[in-house]
Design an enzyme around this catalytic site. Structure first.
Site, PDB file in Angstrom:
ATOM      1  N   HIS A   1       4.386   3.412  12.193  1.00 22.86           N
ATOM      2  CA  HIS A   1       3.709   4.028  13.010  1.00 22.86           C
ATOM      3  C   HIS A   1       3.476   5.390  13.848  1.00 22.86           C
ATOM      4  CE1 HIS A   1      -0.167   1.559  11.351  1.00 22.86           C
ATOM      5  NE2 HIS A   1       0.631   1.577  10.813  1.00 22.86           N
TER       6      HIS A   1
ATOM      7  N   ASP B   1       6.754   0.910   6.055  1.00 21.12           N
ATOM      8  CA  ASP B   1       5.370   0.820   5.899  1.00 21.12           C
ATOM      9  C   ASP B   1       4.351   1.357   4.786  1.00 21.12           C
ATOM     10  OD1 ASP B   1       2.602  -0.554   6.574  1.00 21.12           O
ATOM     11  OD2 ASP B   1       2.443   0.587   8.521  1.00 21.12           O
TER      12      ASP B   1
ATOM     13  N   HIS C   1       0.730  -1.743   0.310  1.00 22.14           N
ATOM     14  CA  HIS C   1      -0.565  -0.081   0.236  1.00 22.14           C
ATOM     15  C   HIS C   1       0.934   0.991   0.420  1.00 22.14           C
ATOM     16  CE1 HIS C   1       0.576   0.891   4.729  1.00 22.14           C
ATOM     17  NE2 HIS C   1       0.375  -0.466   4.316  1.00 22.14           N
TER      18      HIS C   1
ATOM     19  N   GLU D   1      -4.623   1.672   3.379  1.00 24.81           N
ATOM     20  CA  GLU D   1      -5.118   0.508   3.637  1.00 24.81           C
ATOM     21  C   GLU D   1      -4.614   1.176   5.641  1.00 24.81           C
ATOM     22  OE1 GLU D   1      -2.816  -2.218   6.820  1.00 24.81           O
ATOM     23  OE2 GLU D   1      -2.218  -0.124   6.223  1.00 24.81           O
ATOM     24  N   GLU D   2      -4.167   2.080   5.772  1.00 23.38           N
ATOM     25  CA  GLU D   2      -3.638   2.391   6.904  1.00 23.38           C
ATOM     26  C   GLU D   2      -5.035   3.327   7.267  1.00 23.38           C
ATOM     27  OE1 GLU D   2      -1.382   2.019   7.998  1.00 23.38           O
ATOM     28  OE2 GLU D   2       0.506   1.945   7.402  1.00 23.38           O
TER      29      GLU D   2
ATOM     30  N   ASP E   1      -0.686   4.246   0.645  1.00 20.00           N
ATOM     31  CA  ASP E   1      -1.056   5.336   1.634  1.00 20.00           C
ATOM     32  C   ASP E   1      -0.630   5.089   3.003  1.00 20.00           C
ATOM     33  OD1 ASP E   1      -2.197   2.858   2.296  1.00 20.00           O
ATOM     34  OD2 ASP E   1      -3.354   3.981   3.946  1.00 20.00           O
TER      35      ASP E   1
END
Length: 454
Positions: free
Chosen positions: A423, A123, A90, A156-157, A92
């Site tokens: 994150h 990520d 992903h 996705e996030e 995003d």
């Protein structure tokens, strides 16, 4: 002329990979227009599409998904009769949080202490670059031996389910013999790992209202019901005194029977302050991979700076519940909603809104694809055997794909080892892990193609 071995080819491609990752990280592709302009996601999506076209992919398309975001699809045909492998990543990313806490700008890939720092470096923009490196290495080694589909998700996030709904409406699009989800990671740097389980999640917003408007705390405080105090009491009901998650009706006593996570290592990885204890009971692996976990991820309330002496009329919070395999996320959502609605004190009016949900996932590690990956990881990481672990995070698409294609083998790999701090502020990727995992994926695709010929 004899082709170079795949590890040598990948090593030679790493300078280009760094340049490309820097270009991709520069897009502020947070899929929340309330926080960042939509243009960041649009730019990243177009960059991914152009990269696929440059590698010879056909049918490259920007898919408009029901949540208002775009996923990027491409198809690379392989030899006649070859199996089809779907590669997922992903583009995003999570918001950068407090940009002042970043040592270097979050959307500027920066090398420091042997790692590359930037939001999405691990990520999962790095996961997309990993796929590109693997395919380029195979091309240099005589060609890609399988047909390849790539899907790069755009939300996705956010957990808003756009790609899941699109895949359900177009079930043939992502059909494959094997699916490689490039969005997890190794248990440790240098320890090749596949992810056996993923916790699902549900995300709720809860609002409490107690008054028609804010009141002077001196004149009314002590009798007027304070919505913020009510919210604090309601959120406190979601945990026992030891920190264990306590949602009415939701069990949480399962045990993890795979690789264990020593408490000392966890404290170091999580950067727990000296003297502060961990929460919950059972082993660390039980708590983060096998049991539900609630987190209050946001509260709307007055800031300390500029606060006035007022009794608050309204308060709002966002609550995340991670749901382990063995639980149904939809049922967990109902239980969490009922808990929030029934536990608000003083008759406060409650409004609960669901903003995201995804089911947990458990991989079938007995499949032939896992043997091909084990062999590939052994070669990419000399002296190491493939390990399996759980992952506390969620990838809602996994269960959608498993439901649509029950015959497909699904593997979860990636670049998000503990030092990556995904994150969080100062997210980074190890270039050595990017290199080795790209080698592993290339060798896996070659091994998998050979196994299908046998």
């Amino acid at each position: 002329m004899t082709a170079r071995p795949i590890p040598e080819t990948v090593a030679s491609l790493m300078p280009r990979a760094r340049e490309e990752l820097a270009e991709l990280v520069a897009f502020q592709s947070v899929a929340d227009p309330a926080v960042f302009p939509k243009s960041g996601c649009e730019g990243a999506a177009n960059w991914v599409a152009d990269a696929l076209r440059a590698e010879g992919f056909t049918d490259v398309a920007l898919l408009d998904t029901p949540d208002g975001t775009q996923s990027v699809y491409g198809y690379l045909p392989g030899p006649a009769g070859a199996p089809t492998v779907l590669l997922y990543a992903h583009y995003d990313v999570q918001p950068p949080l407090d940009e002042s806490a970043w040592i270097s700008p979050p959307f500027e890939l920066t090398e420091r202490d042997g790692r590359w720092y930037g939001r999405g470096a691990a990520d999962c923009k790095g996961g997309f670059i990993m796929h590109l490196l693997a395919l380029r290495a195979l091309k240099a080694d005589g060609g890609v031996p399988v047909s390849v589909k790539v899907i790069a998700e755009g939300s996705e996030e956010q957990g808003t389910g756009g790609l899941e709904r699109y895949a359900e409406a177009h079930p043939e699009l992502l059909r494959a013999d094997t699916i490689v989800i490039g969005d997890t990671g190794n248990f440790r740097v240098g320890l090749p790992t596949v992810t056996a389980t993923l916790r699902g999640m549900t995300m709720l917003r809860v609002q409490l209202d107690t008054l028609e408007g804010n009141l002077h705390s001196g004149q009314f405080g002590g009798a007027a019901p304070d919505a913020l105090a009510a919210m604090i009491q309601l959120l406190a009901s979601l945990r026992a005194e030891d920190g264990t998650t306590t949602v009415d009706g939701l069990t949480g006593d399962a045990d993890w029977d795979g690789i264990q996570y020593p408490e000392a290592e966890f404290r170091q990885d999580a950067k727990v302050l000296d003297g502060v204890g961990l929460i919950g009971t059972g082993t660390v692996a039980d708590r983060i991979w096998a049991r539900p976990a609630v987190t209050v991820i946001g509260i709307d309330c007055p800031a300390v700076v500029g606060a006035t002496p007022s009794v608050q009329a309204s308060a709002r919070a966002q609550v995340s519940l991670r749901v382990p395999p063995g639980h149904d996320a939809a049922e967990a959502t109902k239980l969490l909603t009922a808990h929030l609605e029934s536990r608000a004190p003083w008759g406060a009016r409650v409004k609960v809104e669901q903003v995201g949900q995804g089911q947990p996932f458990r991989a079938d590690m007995s499949s032939p694809a896992y043997q091909a990956m084990a062999d590939a990881m052994r070669d990419a990481y000399p002296g190491q055997e493939m390990q399996s672990s759980g992952m506390g995070g969620s990838i809602p698409l996994c269960n959608t794909l498993a439901g649509l294609y029950p015959e497909a083998e699904i593997l979860l790999i990636g670049l998000s080892e503990p030092e990556a701090q995904i994150h969080a502020v100062n997210e980074s990727v190890s270039p050595e892990e990017l290199e080795r995992m790209s080698v592993a994926e290339a060798l896996f695709l070659r091994n998998y193609a050979e196994s299908k010929k046998a």
